[in-house]
Design an enzyme around this catalytic site. Structure first.
Site, mmCIF file in Angstrom:
data_model
loop_
_atom_site.group_PDB
_atom_site.id
_atom_site.type_symbol
_atom_site.label_atom_id
_atom_site.label_comp_id
_atom_site.label_asym_id
_atom_site.label_seq_id
_atom_site.Cartn_x
_atom_site.Cartn_y
_atom_site.Cartn_z
ATOM 1 N N HIS A 105 -17.146 -69.671 -8.324
ATOM 2 C CA HIS A 105 -17.473 -68.235 -8.184
ATOM 3 C C HIS A 105 -16.515 -67.563 -7.193
ATOM 4 O O HIS A 105 -16.010 -68.197 -6.272
ATOM 5 C CB HIS A 105 -18.940 -68.003 -7.810
ATOM 6 C CG HIS A 105 -19.324 -68.329 -6.402
ATOM 7 N ND1 HIS A 105 -20.564 -68.820 -6.060
ATOM 8 C CD2 HIS A 105 -18.669 -68.228 -5.221
ATOM 9 C CE1 HIS A 105 -20.640 -68.995 -4.761
ATOM 10 N NE2 HIS A 105 -19.498 -68.638 -4.220
ATOM 11 N N ASN A 114 -18.497 -73.996 -7.502
ATOM 12 C CA ASN A 114 -18.621 -73.818 -8.957
ATOM 13 C C ASN A 114 -17.596 -72.804 -9.483
ATOM 14 O O ASN A 114 -17.653 -72.417 -10.636
ATOM 15 C CB ASN A 114 -20.042 -73.373 -9.328
ATOM 16 C CG ASN A 114 -20.409 -72.015 -8.740
ATOM 17 O OD1 ASN A 114 -19.599 -71.385 -8.061
ATOM 18 N ND2 ASN A 114 -21.620 -71.561 -8.998
ATOM 19 N N ASP A 125 -19.995 -58.747 -1.155
ATOM 20 C CA ASP A 125 -21.341 -59.015 -1.657
ATOM 21 C C ASP A 125 -22.402 -59.022 -0.556
ATOM 22 O O ASP A 125 -22.080 -58.996 0.628
ATOM 23 C CB ASP A 125 -21.363 -60.348 -2.422
ATOM 24 C CG ASP A 125 -20.558 -61.441 -1.716
ATOM 25 O OD1 ASP A 125 -20.291 -61.296 -0.511
ATOM 26 O OD2 ASP A 125 -20.203 -62.432 -2.356
ATOM 27 N N GLU A 168 -20.859 -65.357 -10.557
ATOM 28 C CA GLU A 168 -21.144 -66.752 -10.872
ATOM 29 C C GLU A 168 -20.609 -67.112 -12.261
ATOM 30 O O GLU A 168 -20.283 -66.216 -13.064
ATOM 31 C CB GLU A 168 -22.670 -66.965 -10.832
ATOM 32 C CG GLU A 168 -23.303 -66.755 -9.457
ATOM 33 C CD GLU A 168 -23.187 -67.988 -8.563
ATOM 34 O OE1 GLU A 168 -22.139 -68.660 -8.567
ATOM 35 O OE2 GLU A 168 -24.169 -68.279 -7.861
HETATM 36 C C1 F6R Z 1 -18.705 -64.528 0.245
HETATM 37 C C2 F6R Z 1 -18.310 -64.842 -1.103
HETATM 38 C C3 F6R Z 1 -18.322 -66.233 -1.653
HETATM 39 C C4 F6R Z 1 -17.673 -67.234 -0.712
HETATM 40 C C5 F6R Z 1 -17.715 -68.635 -1.321
HETATM 41 C C6 F6R Z 1 -17.122 -69.667 -0.389
HETATM 42 O O1 F6R Z 1 -18.573 -63.139 0.498
HETATM 43 O O2 F6R Z 1 -18.003 -63.938 -1.770
HETATM 44 O O3 F6R Z 1 -17.629 -66.224 -2.877
HETATM 45 O O4 F6R Z 1 -16.353 -66.860 -0.474
HETATM 46 O O5 F6R Z 1 -19.032 -68.985 -1.609
HETATM 47 O O6 F6R Z 1 -17.888 -69.766 0.775
HETATM 48 P P1 F6R Z 1 -17.387 -70.646 1.990
HETATM 49 O O7 F6R Z 1 -16.165 -69.989 2.525
HETATM 50 O O8 F6R Z 1 -18.518 -70.618 2.968
HETATM 51 O O9 F6R Z 1 -17.102 -72.008 1.443
#
Ligand code: F6R
Length: 279
Positions: free
Chosen positions: A177, A175, A69, A182
């Site tokens: 995702h 959450n 992303d 989301e």
């Molecule tokens: C990032 C992504 C998100 C993160 C998630 C956890 O490319 O796709 O889904 O993996 O928000 O983020 P961290 O590892 O910072 O807790």
């Protein structure tokens, strides 16, 4: 489910698996297509991966990467962009110390404000779609959105053309995702433009210098589930509750990570802060 004493141990085990997969494919002269995540969780994986590649002189000439992303509205060289993150944490080093081909690195591009931000094919397509457009004028919101949607489709197309993804690395949001898919995101949706929830923007604010963007481009659950193998990584107490839900709650778009239970080959890499070992 694999449980490690620390995020560092998790990083070492995951990086080893990635390298072993590359070596295995190499024996059969096959490329390795990796799906990569940003965020704090995979940082120890990338740290270890850089070391293994250098120490074992791993041939990366046949490795292709696709990131999950990117934020919309950030130039790729903005320090907060996921482009910058990936180059800082992994790619700059690998490009210096290995034979990784920069043309094999794919990260969605969420920036399209002026004609200079577009590829020549995109520019050509823009003038066909908007024949009244005045040359060199900034892109209108409608034009920008149109280009970004084209990019999302093109990204999905590139994954299908060069894929399937052999191994997809994922983190998880508090959450539920995965990528930026989301809650509420349909399981069949592929690479798309999405609005970030306030929860995600709040979670990401601590590592973001300035206001967290409201929109992103992300692989969809449909894209992620097409990967041959998936590793979901989660570390730290903050992720304990959502991991329990991802594993136990009914499979539903309200918790996107529950979709992973429909995949035949998924492993959860967790640390003891999430899943304490019983003595
Ligand atoms: C990032 C992504 C998100 C993160 C998630 C956890 O490319 O796709 O889904 O993996 O928000 O983020 P961290 O590892 O910072 O807790």
């Amino acid at each position: 489910m694999l449980i490690f004493e620390s995020p560092e141990d998790l990083g070492k085990a995951c990086a080893r698996q990635i390298v072993d997969l590359i070596l295995e494919n190499q024996k059969e002269n096959k490329p390795t297509v990796l799906g990569l995540a940003t965020g704090n969780t995979p940082i120890p994986v990338y740290r270890e991966l850089k070391q293994l590649v250098q120490k074992e002189k791993i041939d990366l000439s046949q490795v292709i990467t696709f990131n999950l992303d990117e934020y919309l509205g950030l130039p790729i060289d903005d320090p907060n962009s996921y482009h910058s993150f990936m180059f800082e944490q992994l790619f700059s080093d690998l490009l210096q110390t290995s034979n990784l081909d920069p043309r094999n690195i794919h990260i969605p591009n969420g920036y399209a404000k002026t004609e200079r931000d577009l590829s020549s094919q995109e520019l050509e397509a823009l003038f066909i779609a908007f024949p009244n457009r005045i040359k060199n004028s900034p892109l209108s919101q409608e034009e920008e959105l149109w280009i970004l949607k084209q990019r999302a489709d093109q990204y999905e197309h590139d994954i299908s053309r060069l894929g399937p993804i052999d191994l997809q690395i994922l983190g998880i949001g508090t959450n539920g995702h995965i990528g930026f898919a989301e809650p509420g995101f349909s399981f069949s949706q592929d690479t798309s433009l999405v609005q970030l929830t306030e929860n995600t923007r709040r979670d990401n604010a601590c590592v973001f210098n300035g206001e967290v963007p409201r929109f992103a481009i992300t692989m969809g659950i449909g894209t992620i589930l097409k990967a041959k193998k998936i590793y979901l990584l989660a570390t730290g107490e903050k992720k304990r509750e959502i991991i329990e839900k991802a594993l136990q709650f009914p499979i539903s778009p309200s918790i996107p990570a529950t979709s992973l239970r429909m995949h035949p080959c998924v492993s959860f890499f967790l640390d003891e802060a999430i899943c304490p070992r019983t003595p």
